[in-house]
Every structure is written in structure tokens, then in C-alpha cells.
Design an enzyme around this catalytic site. Structure first.
Site, short mmCIF file in Angstrom:
data_model
loop_
_atom_site.label_atom_id
_atom_site.label_comp_id
_atom_site.label_asym_id
_atom_site.label_seq_id
_atom_site.Cartn_x
_atom_site.Cartn_y
_atom_site.Cartn_z
CD GLU A 268 3.36 -0.63 7.16
OE1 GLU A 268 2.80 0.18 6.40
OE2 GLU A 268 2.75 -1.26 8.05
CG HIS B 59 -0.36 -0.01 2.54
ND1 HIS B 59 -0.16 -1.18 3.23
CD2 HIS B 59 0.11 0.97 3.34
CE1 HIS B 59 0.40 -0.91 4.40
NE2 HIS B 59 0.59 0.39 4.49
CG HIS C 225 3.96 4.42 5.45
ND1 HIS C 225 3.10 4.95 6.39
CD2 HIS C 225 3.47 3.18 5.18
CE1 HIS C 225 2.16 4.07 6.67
NE2 HIS C 225 2.34 2.99 5.95
CO CO Z 1 1.12 1.27 6.30
#
Ligand code: CO
Length: 140
Positions: free
Chosen positions: A130, A7, A79
Site C-alpha cells: 500500500e 504500518h 500488506h
Molecule cells: Co493499510
């Protein structure tokens, strides 16, 4: 090491307004808000055919995205999340090559129930990364 883009996360100052923008104006499929007290955020996931967008809104007093929103009052990209097969192996390899892991360095359980870690943006072209360990069966 890294696999699919899981994502892209966007910090938003108004979760309802951002959700409505994605749902009504952009015609995307959006989830109900999920409260993640351990991460200090409320998230809404936008499902796209090839990835997801995560809308992040602060939850609690010391949310990790409050400072970001103070600097970016209209919101902004926060992020990127990449999938890995083995988060501990990925972390150890990254630390060996000089990357910095944020927080305790131990994975936490993220919004999808999978272990996640964050890597220092200064080590990755100014982008907070991440890593999410995704089981092989669904990573294919
Ligand atoms: Co995230």
C-alpha cells in the site's frame, strides 16, 4: 521514492480477540475500531513508537480480505504500507517500470484520511504493498 513504513497490516478472524491480545498481552496502545465501508474492512490501529500495526477485519459481503482469511483461517500478514510524498507521481513512475496498480488505479481515501493505492503482490516479492500519501509536515 518510498519513505517511512506507515504500518504493517494483519488480517484477523476475530477483531476483539486480536485487539485484546495487543492491548492486554502485548501491552500496546490500540485505537477504537474504525469502519471503512469503501474499503470493505473494519480496522484497529496499534500505535508503536516507530510505526503502526493495522488489524483488518472484513466488513460487508465482498470484503477484499475475506478470501485471504479463507486461505489463512488464523489470520496473517496482509500488506505493508509505505509513505510517499506524491502518490500520483509515485504511481506513474511505478506503472512506467512495469508495476501493476490494483483496482481502478486511482487513489482512494484510506483510514488516515490520506490517498492510498495498492500494488500487485506478484511485482513485489509476494507482498501486497500500500502506498499512502502523507503530507510533508507530518512525514518529517
Ligand atoms: Co493499510
Amino acid at each position: 521514492m518510498i519513505g517511512r513504513l506507515n504500518h504493517v497490516a494483519i488480517a484477523v478472524p476475530d477483531l476483539e480477540a486480536a485487539t485484546a491480545t495487543y492491548q492486554e498481552q502485548l501491552g500496546a496502545e490500540v485505537s477504537a475500531p474504525q469502519h471503512l465501508p469503501e474499503h470493505g474492512v473494519t480496522v484497529v490501529f496499534i500505535s508503536l513508537p516507530n510505526t503502526k500495526v493495522e488489524l483488518l477485519y472484513p466488513l460487508g459481503e465482498d470484503s477484499p480480505i475475506s478470501a485471504f482469511l479463507a486461505k489463512n483461517p488464523k489470520g496473517g500478514m496482509h500488506h505493508l504500507c509505505y509513505e510517499v510524498d506524491d502518490i500520483i507521481a509515485a504511481r506513474d513512475q511505478l506503472v512506467e517500470t512495469g508495476a501493476r496498480v490494483l483496482g481502478s488505479g486511482e487513489p482512494k481515501i484510506g483510514a488516515h484520511g490520506n490517498p492510498v493505492l495498492f500494488l500487485h503482490p506478484a511485482d513485489f516479492s509476494g507482498t501486497l504493498l500500500e502506498l499512502e500519501q502523507v503530507p510533508q509536515s507530518t512525514a518529517a
